[in-house]
Write a protein that holds these residues in place. Structure first.
Motif, PDB file in Angstrom:
ATOM      1  N   LEU A   1       7.176  12.666   1.835  1.00  0.00           N
ATOM      2  CA  LEU A   1       8.276  11.471   2.752  1.00  0.00           C
ATOM      3  C   LEU A   1       8.269  10.168   2.075  1.00  0.00           C
ATOM      4  N   VAL A   2       7.294   9.842   1.266  1.00  0.00           N
ATOM      5  CA  VAL A   2       7.418   8.220   0.694  1.00  0.00           C
ATOM      6  C   VAL A   2       8.061   8.531  -0.723  1.00  0.00           C
TER       7      VAL A   2
ATOM      8  N   SER B   1       1.820   8.325   6.727  1.00  0.00           N
ATOM      9  CA  SER B   1       2.437   8.218   5.269  1.00  0.00           C
ATOM     10  C   SER B   1       3.041   7.056   4.906  1.00  0.00           C
ATOM     11  N   LEU B   2       3.781   6.461   5.714  1.00  0.00           N
ATOM     12  CA  LEU B   2       4.773   5.090   5.692  1.00  0.00           C
ATOM     13  C   LEU B   2       3.900   4.069   5.771  1.00  0.00           C
ATOM     14  N   THR B   3       2.900   4.001   6.216  1.00  0.00           N
ATOM     15  CA  THR B   3       2.160   2.557   6.470  1.00  0.00           C
ATOM     16  C   THR B   3       0.815   2.563   5.612  1.00  0.00           C
ATOM     17  N   TRP B   4      -0.081   3.488   5.961  1.00  0.00           N
ATOM     18  CA  TRP B   4      -1.271   3.635   5.370  1.00  0.00           C
ATOM     19  C   TRP B   4      -1.451   4.116   4.050  1.00  0.00           C
ATOM     20  N   LEU B   5      -0.892   4.912   3.696  1.00  0.00           N
ATOM     21  CA  LEU B   5      -0.707   5.629   2.287  1.00  0.00           C
ATOM     22  C   LEU B   5       0.102   4.864   1.530  1.00  0.00           C
ATOM     23  N   ALA B   6       1.216   4.235   2.087  1.00  0.00           N
ATOM     24  CA  ALA B   6       2.076   3.490   0.990  1.00  0.00           C
ATOM     25  C   ALA B   6       1.542   2.192   0.718  1.00  0.00           C
TER      26      ALA B   6
ATOM     27  N   LEU C   1      -0.005   0.922  -2.953  1.00  0.00           N
ATOM     28  CA  LEU C   1       0.758  -0.308  -3.484  1.00  0.00           C
ATOM     29  C   LEU C   1      -0.394  -1.272  -4.018  1.00  0.00           C
ATOM     30  N   ALA C   2      -1.328  -1.398  -3.051  1.00  0.00           N
ATOM     31  CA  ALA C   2      -2.373  -2.679  -3.321  1.00  0.00           C
ATOM     32  C   ALA C   2      -3.270  -2.133  -4.417  1.00  0.00           C
TER      33      ALA C   2
END
Length: 295
Positions: A50-51, A221-226, A230-231
């Motif tokens: 999804l990301v 997917s769009l919050t936690w994983l991303a 990124l961090a």
């Protein structure tokens, strides 16, 4: 006269600690999704996919920049894809504490790879931090019993994930011409390809899950994983690979403590001692001055 913005010394450390916390707690939603009926490969394929799909326009716009180091760009995708797919499968199928312990041989690979491939200097402080980390992992695994207990397929996935993760960090550090966004998104793309190929190979198909579960997977997917990815990528881009690998040991501490408090897993005295040694190693590494690569 113009000034060029550079990240403060604290920013990469804070980014890595944020990524470590998120990754250390990621087993919790992963276990939930696994209990709902989705396999590790398909979980990676859907969530990372999804990301990756949403990030394709960014990769296309930045193509002229990452094409300068296309080989490293592809290597980040392969290594990152294997690391995340293997770790997610191991966490969803195995004991969280054991998986994370085996995964966190990664700092050993990271320090050594940083020296071999990037010429990073192993200072006395860094050597001491590495020694503490190794002793801590040895104690956590039960001392000499660690050499007797045979490795299961889950153990092998966790170990290989740690190796691939460390090499991903080293490659990320070397890929200085590739924008941070591209480095991050290509990992999601690599995970999608790796997990989808594995699922198709063994004949796994998407289960019929409630819409609420699919919604939670999308949110995860769009919050936690991303944010976690990124961090982590920001941190390893702006510091030495060896230092980043040791700092990220805090992920292990977060995973062990949360597995005990939330997952009901228990820790023996030697596991407490090992965890304390690993935490000390991370704090010592955080205080190690940045050194120039050896020539």
């Amino acid at each position: 006269m113009t000034t060029q913005h550079t990240p403060s010394a604290a920013a990469p450390v804070l980014a890595l600690l944020t990524g470590a916390l998120l990754w250390g707690l990621a087993w919790w939603p992963l276990k939930y999704f696994g209990s709902a009926g989705i396999s590790g490969n398909l979980m990676v394929s859907v969530s990372y996919g999804l990301v990756a799909i949403l990030g394709l326009p960014v990769l296309w716009r930045q193509r002229r920049q990452w094409q300068r180091q296309a080989g490293l760009f592809l290597l980040i995708a392969v290594l990152g894809g294997w690391a995340n797919t293997s770790l997610v499968n191991a966490l969803m199928s195995g004991n969280v504490v054991r998986v994370m312990l085996l995964f966190y041989m990664a700092p050993v690979w990271g320090v050594l790879a940083g020296r071999l491939f990037l010429g990073e200097h192993i200072s006395l402080h860094r050597g001491a931090a590495l020694a503490l980390a190794l002793v801590g992992a040895f104690v956590l695994l039960g001392g000499q019993a660690a050499f007797i207990t045979p490795l299961s397929p889950i153990d092998m996935m966790a170990l290989s994930a740690g190796l691939a993760f460390a090499l991903t960090n080293v490659t990320t550090r070397a890929a200085h011409a590739i924008p941070l966004a591209s480095k991050t998104l290509v990992i999601f793309l690599g995970c999608t390809v790796t997990a989808t190929t594995a699922a198709l190979t063994i004949g796994q198909t998407l289960p019929a899950l409630p819409a609420s579960v699919w919604g939670l997977i999308g949110l995860f997917s769009l919050t936690w994983l991303a944010l976690a990815t990124l961090a982590t990528q920001y941190g390893v881009t702006h510091m030495q690979a060896g230092r980043a690998s040791v700092l990220l040991i805090l992920e292990l501490v977060a995973a062990v403590i949360s597995a005990m408090l939330i997952g009901g897993e228990t820790l023996r005295p030697q596991e407490w001692i090992g965890g304390a040694l690993i935490a000390c190693a991370a704090l010592l590494e955080a205080r190690t001055p940045q050194l120039l690569p050896a020539r």
